[in-house]
Design a protein around this motif. Sequence first.
Motif, PDB file in Angstrom:
ATOM      1  N   GLU A  25       0.827  -1.206   0.000  1.00  0.00           N
ATOM      2  CA  GLU A  25       0.000   0.000   0.000  1.00  0.00           C
ATOM      3  C   GLU A  25       0.863   1.258   0.000  1.00  0.00           C
ATOM      4  N   LEU A  26       1.962   1.225   0.738  1.00  0.00           N
ATOM      5  CA  LEU A  26       2.871   2.369   0.758  1.00  0.00           C
ATOM      6  C   LEU A  26       3.450   2.624  -0.633  1.00  0.00           C
ATOM      7  N   THR A  27       3.783   1.551  -1.344  1.00  0.00           N
ATOM      8  CA  THR A  27       4.328   1.685  -2.697  1.00  0.00           C
ATOM      9  C   THR A  27       3.304   2.297  -3.647  1.00  0.00           C
ATOM     10  N   VAL A  28       2.067   1.826  -3.566  1.00  0.00           N
ATOM     11  CA  VAL A  28       1.012   2.366  -4.431  1.00  0.00           C
ATOM     12  C   VAL A  28       0.805   3.851  -4.158  1.00  0.00           C
ATOM     13  N   ARG A  29       0.767   4.230  -2.897  1.00  0.00           N
ATOM     14  CA  ARG A  29       0.578   5.642  -2.560  1.00  0.00           C
ATOM     15  C   ARG A  29       1.742   6.492  -3.082  1.00  0.00           C
ATOM     16  N   ALA A  30       2.961   5.969  -2.945  1.00  0.00           N
ATOM     17  CA  ALA A  30       4.128   6.711  -3.425  1.00  0.00           C
ATOM     18  C   ALA A  30       4.094   6.869  -4.944  1.00  0.00           C
ATOM     19  N   LEU A  31       3.673   5.823  -5.652  1.00  0.00           N
ATOM     20  CA  LEU A  31       3.590   5.896  -7.112  1.00  0.00           C
ATOM     21  C   LEU A  31       2.528   6.899  -7.556  1.00  0.00           C
ATOM     22  N   VAL A  32       1.400   6.926  -6.854  1.00  0.00           N
ATOM     23  CA  VAL A  32       0.345   7.889  -7.188  1.00  0.00           C
ATOM     24  C   VAL A  32       0.857   9.315  -7.011  1.00  0.00           C
ATOM     25  N   ILE A  33       1.555   9.560  -5.909  1.00  0.00           N
ATOM     26  CA  ILE A  33       2.090  10.901  -5.659  1.00  0.00           C
ATOM     27  C   ILE A  33       3.123  11.270  -6.718  1.00  0.00           C
ATOM     28  N   ALA A  34       4.013  10.323  -7.051  1.00  0.00           N
ATOM     29  CA  ALA A  34       5.043  10.599  -8.054  1.00  0.00           C
ATOM     30  C   ALA A  34       4.418  10.887  -9.415  1.00  0.00           C
ATOM     31  N   PHE A  35       3.426  10.088  -9.803  1.00  0.00           N
ATOM     32  CA  PHE A  35       2.763  10.294 -11.089  1.00  0.00           C
ATOM     33  C   PHE A  35       2.036  11.635 -11.121  1.00  0.00           C
ATOM     34  N   ALA A  36       1.350  11.951 -10.027  1.00  0.00           N
ATOM     35  CA  ALA A  36       0.596  13.203  -9.977  1.00  0.00           C
ATOM     36  C   ALA A  36       1.531  14.406 -10.028  1.00  0.00           C
ATOM     37  N   CYS A  37       2.634  14.346  -9.303  1.00  0.00           N
ATOM     38  CA  CYS A  37       3.583  15.463  -9.325  1.00  0.00           C
ATOM     39  C   CYS A  37       4.210  15.624 -10.703  1.00  0.00           C
ATOM     40  N   THR A  38       4.469  14.504 -11.368  1.00  0.00           N
ATOM     41  CA  THR A  38       5.001  14.575 -12.727  1.00  0.00           C
ATOM     42  C   THR A  38       3.978  15.180 -13.678  1.00  0.00           C
ATOM     43  N   GLY A  39       2.716  14.790 -13.502  1.00  0.00           N
ATOM     44  CA  GLY A  39       1.658  15.290 -14.368  1.00  0.00           C
ATOM     45  C   GLY A  39       1.424  16.778 -14.236  1.00  0.00           C
ATOM     46  N   LEU A  40       1.711  17.328 -13.048  1.00  0.00           N
ATOM     47  CA  LEU A  40       1.512  18.760 -12.855  1.00  0.00           C
ATOM     48  C   LEU A  40       2.444  19.598 -13.722  1.00  0.00           C
ATOM     49  N   TYR A  84      -7.449  23.323 -16.800  1.00  0.00           N
ATOM     50  CA  TYR A  84      -8.123  23.651 -15.542  1.00  0.00           C
ATOM     51  C   TYR A  84      -8.396  22.399 -14.706  1.00  0.00           C
ATOM     52  N   LEU A  85      -8.861  21.325 -15.383  1.00  0.00           N
ATOM     53  CA  LEU A  85      -9.281  20.128 -14.656  1.00  0.00           C
ATOM     54  C   LEU A  85      -8.116  19.256 -14.196  1.00  0.00           C
ATOM     55  N   CYS A  86      -7.093  19.124 -15.029  1.00  0.00           N
ATOM     56  CA  CYS A  86      -5.996  18.205 -14.703  1.00  0.00           C
ATOM     57  C   CYS A  86      -5.298  18.539 -13.383  1.00  0.00           C
ATOM     58  N   PRO A  87      -4.891  19.784 -13.162  1.00  0.00           N
ATOM     59  CA  PRO A  87      -4.254  20.085 -11.869  1.00  0.00           C
ATOM     60  C   PRO A  87      -5.170  19.793 -10.691  1.00  0.00           C
ATOM     61  N   LEU A  88      -6.475  20.055 -10.869  1.00  0.00           N
ATOM     62  CA  LEU A  88      -7.420  19.793  -9.789  1.00  0.00           C
ATOM     63  C   LEU A  88      -7.507  18.300  -9.488  1.00  0.00           C
ATOM     64  N   LEU A  89      -7.609  17.491 -10.554  1.00  0.00           N
ATOM     65  CA  LEU A  89      -7.695  16.040 -10.365  1.00  0.00           C
ATOM     66  C   LEU A  89      -6.404  15.472  -9.784  1.00  0.00           C
ATOM     67  N   LEU A  90      -5.278  15.993 -10.240  1.00  0.00           N
ATOM     68  CA  LEU A  90      -3.999  15.514  -9.726  1.00  0.00           C
ATOM     69  C   LEU A  90      -3.821  15.898  -8.258  1.00  0.00           C
ATOM     70  N   ALA A  91      -4.286  17.082  -7.893  1.00  0.00           N
ATOM     71  CA  ALA A  91      -4.212  17.505  -6.491  1.00  0.00           C
ATOM     72  C   ALA A  91      -5.087  16.614  -5.617  1.00  0.00           C
ATOM     73  N   VAL A  92      -6.265  16.241  -6.135  1.00  0.00           N
ATOM     74  CA  VAL A  92      -7.148  15.325  -5.403  1.00  0.00           C
ATOM     75  C   VAL A  92      -6.464  13.971  -5.222  1.00  0.00           C
ATOM     76  N   ALA A  93      -5.795  13.492  -6.277  1.00  0.00           N
ATOM     77  CA  ALA A  93      -5.093  12.209  -6.195  1.00  0.00           C
ATOM     78  C   ALA A  93      -3.996  12.252  -5.137  1.00  0.00           C
ATOM     79  N   ILE A  94      -3.263  13.359  -5.084  1.00  0.00           N
ATOM     80  CA  ILE A  94      -2.206  13.498  -4.079  1.00  0.00           C
ATOM     81  C   ILE A  94      -2.796  13.500  -2.672  1.00  0.00           C
ATOM     82  N   CYS A  95      -3.891  14.211  -2.483  1.00  0.00           N
ATOM     83  CA  CYS A  95      -4.534  14.260  -1.162  1.00  0.00           C
ATOM     84  C   CYS A  95      -5.030  12.879  -0.736  1.00  0.00           C
ATOM     85  N   LEU A  96      -5.612  12.135  -1.672  1.00  0.00           N
ATOM     86  CA  LEU A  96      -6.081  10.789  -1.345  1.00  0.00           C
ATOM     87  C   LEU A  96      -4.914   9.881  -0.970  1.00  0.00           C
ATOM     88  N   ALA A  97      -3.824   9.986  -1.716  1.00  0.00           N
ATOM     89  CA  ALA A  97      -2.658   9.148  -1.431  1.00  0.00           C
ATOM     90  C   ALA A  97      -2.056   9.473  -0.068  1.00  0.00           C
TER      91      ALA A  97
END
Length: 253
Positions: A171-186, A204-217
């Motif tokens: 689970e820690l690995t999945v969360r780290a990958l989500v954060i890394a992907f989201a930060c790259t996408g920004l 407009y939508l992508c940064p918002l969705l990526l920020a949500v993904a980071i918060c969830l992770a």
Amino acid sequence: MGLKGLYIETRIRADLDELWARTQEPSQHQRWDLRFTEIDYLPRGEGEPQRIRYATRVLPFLTVAGTGVSAGERERSDGTRTSALRFASPHPLSLLAEGSGYWRYVPDGDGVRFLTGYDYRPRWGAIGALADRLVFRPLMGWATAWSFDRLRLWLERGITPERALLNWLAELTVRALVIAFACTGLGLDSALRLLGPFAASAAYLCPLLLAVAICLALFKAPLAHTPAARRCLRAPATRVRAPRLLHTLENPR
């Protein structure tokens, strides 16, 4: 001894005798407690407290060992059980010079309130005290709480400590990958131009969705089969006192 004694409490839906065995038998205890790599009982005479030797692998090439003396009260008039421990480590690289603590087992309906209180004296003078305040004491509190929840999963759900560790790492690995992907996408603004007329909306939508993904992770509650320190109480609801049993134990130095 320290700045503030550590307190951890969890509630485990399990039989009291089974919980006692998983926490008092060294071969069982060292499986779920992240703070210890090895725990061994030393020979003792009739009527003497139990002496133990413990070891913790701090790094792949560094193991810190110490000794302790423990005693337990399995039959008490109020139905609870208690065990107490005094410990010390002569290893020069061990931040813990000496300390003491206790476990309490309090029957509670269909389960048991399992709690601990302990404190220790750090070595290395002012540097050790600062390292303990900023890093080591919070880490010890987290490790104890995480281990208590790992024990709970073992008793309640049959998830072995080894499996629980793998679940946590996965689970820690999945969360780290989500954060890394989201930060790259920004930072992929140039890729949005490929969307043509939809680029403005996507910008407009992508940064918002990526920020949500980071918060969830970062903040989403761990899965039910993953041990988590946050599930344990880190402060007592009422004033607690160390058991008298603890004061009968000598310092193992």
